[in-house]
Motif scaffolding. Sequence first.
Motif, short mmCIF file in Angstrom:
data_model
loop_
_atom_site.label_atom_id
_atom_site.label_comp_id
_atom_site.label_asym_id
_atom_site.label_seq_id
_atom_site.Cartn_x
_atom_site.Cartn_y
_atom_site.Cartn_z
N GLU A 140 0.83 -1.22 0.00
CA GLU A 140 0.00 0.00 0.00
C GLU A 140 0.85 1.26 0.00
O GLU A 140 0.57 2.22 -0.73
CB GLU A 140 -0.93 -0.01 1.22
CG GLU A 140 -2.01 -1.08 1.17
CD GLU A 140 -2.93 -1.02 2.39
OE1 GLU A 140 -2.75 -0.10 3.21
OE2 GLU A 140 -3.80 -1.89 2.51
N ILE A 141 1.92 1.25 0.82
CA ILE A 141 2.80 2.42 0.89
C ILE A 141 3.56 2.59 -0.42
O ILE A 141 3.70 3.71 -0.93
CB ILE A 141 3.78 2.28 2.08
CG1 ILE A 141 3.02 2.35 3.40
CG2 ILE A 141 4.85 3.35 2.03
CD1 ILE A 141 3.87 2.15 4.63
N ILE A 142 4.02 1.48 -1.01
CA ILE A 142 4.74 1.55 -2.29
C ILE A 142 3.83 2.13 -3.37
O ILE A 142 4.24 2.98 -4.17
CB ILE A 142 5.26 0.17 -2.70
CG1 ILE A 142 6.33 -0.32 -1.72
CG2 ILE A 142 5.83 0.20 -4.12
CD1 ILE A 142 6.79 -1.74 -1.95
N HIS A 143 2.59 1.68 -3.39
CA HIS A 143 1.61 2.17 -4.38
C HIS A 143 1.43 3.68 -4.23
O HIS A 143 1.42 4.42 -5.23
CB HIS A 143 0.28 1.44 -4.19
CG HIS A 143 -0.72 1.75 -5.27
ND1 HIS A 143 -1.47 2.90 -5.28
CD2 HIS A 143 -1.09 1.05 -6.38
CE1 HIS A 143 -2.26 2.90 -6.33
NE2 HIS A 143 -2.04 1.78 -7.03
N ASP A 144 1.29 4.15 -3.00
CA ASP A 144 1.10 5.59 -2.75
C ASP A 144 2.32 6.39 -3.19
O ASP A 144 2.20 7.46 -3.81
CB ASP A 144 0.82 5.81 -1.26
CG ASP A 144 0.25 7.20 -0.98
OD1 ASP A 144 0.09 7.98 -1.93
OD2 ASP A 144 0.00 7.49 0.21
N LEU A 145 3.52 5.87 -2.89
CA LEU A 145 4.75 6.58 -3.25
C LEU A 145 4.93 6.66 -4.77
O LEU A 145 5.25 7.72 -5.31
CB LEU A 145 5.96 5.87 -2.63
CG LEU A 145 6.15 6.02 -1.12
CD1 LEU A 145 7.27 5.12 -0.64
CD2 LEU A 145 6.45 7.46 -0.74
N VAL A 146 4.72 5.54 -5.46
CA VAL A 146 4.91 5.53 -6.92
C VAL A 146 3.88 6.41 -7.60
O VAL A 146 4.18 7.09 -8.59
CB VAL A 146 4.83 4.08 -7.45
CG1 VAL A 146 4.89 4.06 -8.98
CG2 VAL A 146 5.95 3.23 -6.88
N LYS A 147 2.69 6.45 -7.09
CA LYS A 147 1.63 7.25 -7.71
C LYS A 147 1.86 8.76 -7.54
O LYS A 147 1.54 9.54 -8.44
CB LYS A 147 0.27 6.88 -7.12
CG LYS A 147 -0.91 7.60 -7.79
CD LYS A 147 -2.22 7.07 -7.31
CE LYS A 147 -3.39 7.79 -8.01
NZ LYS A 147 -3.39 7.55 -9.49
N ASN A 148 2.43 9.16 -6.41
CA ASN A 148 2.50 10.60 -6.10
C ASN A 148 3.91 11.18 -6.07
O ASN A 148 4.06 12.38 -5.79
CB ASN A 148 1.85 10.85 -4.73
CG ASN A 148 0.37 10.53 -4.74
OD1 ASN A 148 -0.43 11.24 -5.33
ND2 ASN A 148 0.00 9.41 -4.10
N CYS A 149 4.93 10.38 -6.36
CA CYS A 149 6.30 10.91 -6.36
C CYS A 149 6.54 11.78 -7.59
O CYS A 149 5.75 11.77 -8.54
CB CYS A 149 7.31 9.78 -6.30
SG CYS A 149 7.37 8.76 -7.80
N GLU A 150 7.66 12.49 -7.56
CA GLU A 150 8.05 13.35 -8.68
C GLU A 150 9.35 12.82 -9.29
O GLU A 150 10.26 12.41 -8.56
CB GLU A 150 8.25 14.79 -8.20
CG GLU A 150 8.67 15.76 -9.28
CD GLU A 150 8.99 17.15 -8.74
OE1 GLU A 150 9.43 18.00 -9.53
OE2 GLU A 150 8.84 17.35 -7.52
N PHE A 151 9.45 12.84 -10.62
CA PHE A 151 10.66 12.41 -11.30
C PHE A 151 11.55 13.62 -11.58
O PHE A 151 11.08 14.70 -11.92
CB PHE A 151 10.32 11.71 -12.62
CG PHE A 151 11.53 11.34 -13.44
CD1 PHE A 151 12.35 10.29 -13.05
CD2 PHE A 151 11.86 12.05 -14.58
CE1 PHE A 151 13.47 9.94 -13.80
CE2 PHE A 151 12.97 11.72 -15.33
CZ PHE A 151 13.78 10.65 -14.94
N MET A 152 12.87 13.43 -11.41
CA MET A 152 13.82 14.52 -11.63
C MET A 152 15.06 13.98 -12.34
O MET A 152 15.59 12.93 -11.96
CB MET A 152 14.21 15.15 -10.29
CG MET A 152 15.22 16.28 -10.39
SD MET A 152 15.55 16.96 -8.73
CE MET A 152 16.79 18.18 -9.15
N LYS A 153 15.52 14.69 -13.37
CA LYS A 153 16.72 14.31 -14.12
C LYS A 153 17.72 15.46 -14.05
O LYS A 153 17.35 16.61 -14.31
CB LYS A 153 16.37 13.99 -15.57
CG LYS A 153 17.52 13.36 -16.37
CD LYS A 153 17.08 13.11 -17.80
CE LYS A 153 18.09 12.28 -18.55
NZ LYS A 153 18.12 10.88 -18.13
N THR A 154 18.97 15.17 -13.67
CA THR A 154 20.00 16.21 -13.56
C THR A 154 21.26 15.79 -14.30
O THR A 154 21.49 14.61 -14.55
CB THR A 154 20.36 16.48 -12.09
OG1 THR A 154 21.03 15.32 -11.56
CG2 THR A 154 19.14 16.77 -11.26
#
Length: 492
Positions: free
Chosen positions: A65-79
């Motif tokens: 459940e926590i993994i699902h929440d994190l993957v759904k609402n995280c932000e991607f960043m490329k540097t």
Amino acid sequence: MLMDRPSSPLSTSSMRPIDINSAHYYDKVISVITKKPSDRSNGDISQIKSWFQKKSDLFNQLNDEIIHDLVKNCEFMKTERDFLLIEQGEKGDCFFIILHGSVSIYINTTLELEKDLPDVSRNPDPLAERRESMGQVEDEKIKELDRSKYGIYVGEIECGKSFGELALINADSVRNATIITDETTDLIVIGRDLYNRCIKSFHAKEFAERKQFVESNPLFDKWHPKYKKQLAMSLKKEKFHFESVIIKQGTRFDGLRFIISGQAKVISDPFQHSTQYSHFYPLPNIEDLKKEEARESLRRELSALTGANGLKQKRTSRPKSSLNVYTSSESSSPRARSTSGRRRQLEFCLVASQEILGDFEVAMNLNTFSYSITCMQETEIYVLNQTNFERLIEKRNPQVIKMIKNSVMEKYSVRMSWMKEKKDIPLFRYLLYKTEETERRKKLKSERQRTMKTNINIPDDDYFSTLFHHTSHRRIKRMKYSRSISRQGLFV
């Protein structure tokens, strides 16, 4: 000595996957997390969830459940390389997980946080400002970043690891180190709200466990609270399964490991020692060394009693041919001789909770591990890497090394007494003997110096007072006499 990290070519191990199937799966992951959170379907998240569990140490410890929440609402960043992700002293409002790439850690030990903290009212989100400036200079040639102004290089964080969460755990939210990318790096950014909702309690509990470990360990009992906190921040938890190798003999010493739970066995190959530590070989026979030392001790005692320096004979070392030595192709046990030099590994002992791995190398100043450690059951350890070992122990708290040496001498002397054949691991016995002999000589020298000081008769205060008065009185009489002579000369 700790130095700034030199620039180096990109590490292929942390770049984008070369394998076609892995690259395709990674592209799938990126295609999902670059969408808006509202556009990430449950089906897409379910397909890539196992990838996160496999690649990230953090995700591997969280429920679905926590993994699902994190993957759904995280932000991607490329540097790109030399991007300043975190600057020491600024306020933190997010933490990061590296998907691909690597970053370096720098700590400025002279930084005064109260004076150097950025003005939050003027710049509430320094990371967002740097990301905007990164986009503005995207088409320009970026000047290489001067990393020396950010302090001492203390380590690297690789693909799959997370960082920056301590600022979200601590009440002041202040960043304790500077983080700079070493190459093109893909990251997941977890904001404070998502962090608080999903994993704050997990991280807080983990950090509390590390702090408790430091507080309860007698090695760090007298440390300053500042260094205790830095040590808790530097420890990394690792888990090993049955028959996993924690340490392999011959690999370079890279820090200390503290067993939290589980059990492992210590295995050593004596034949490998001769190539690892060739400067010690061939090893002299300890019994011959003891006899030689006894003779030297007797000569010193006789010289001290007679006090006749002329009777002292010039000390000469015995020729090597008269000493029994152990060679790399020789072993003292009949079984080893019958194998005609075949290598054999000896199970030295078992280690469990509260044991330190790498302490023998620290005590004996060895550059490579002299044994292997293999798990007998699932084992958890804390790792203090070499950079932080040098920074926090060698430089700031060197008394810990002496404590480790005393513990090793006591512990390994007992373990060696359990060995059926006294010469099964000759290197260990030789190093223990030499260390014990060195400490004994230091103690004798210290006692001799104290005895000499005690035997010297130092005059008391009355003697010096009388001497001073007598000297002054004679000086006054001489001055009066000189004046009288001068006056007589004037009247002649």
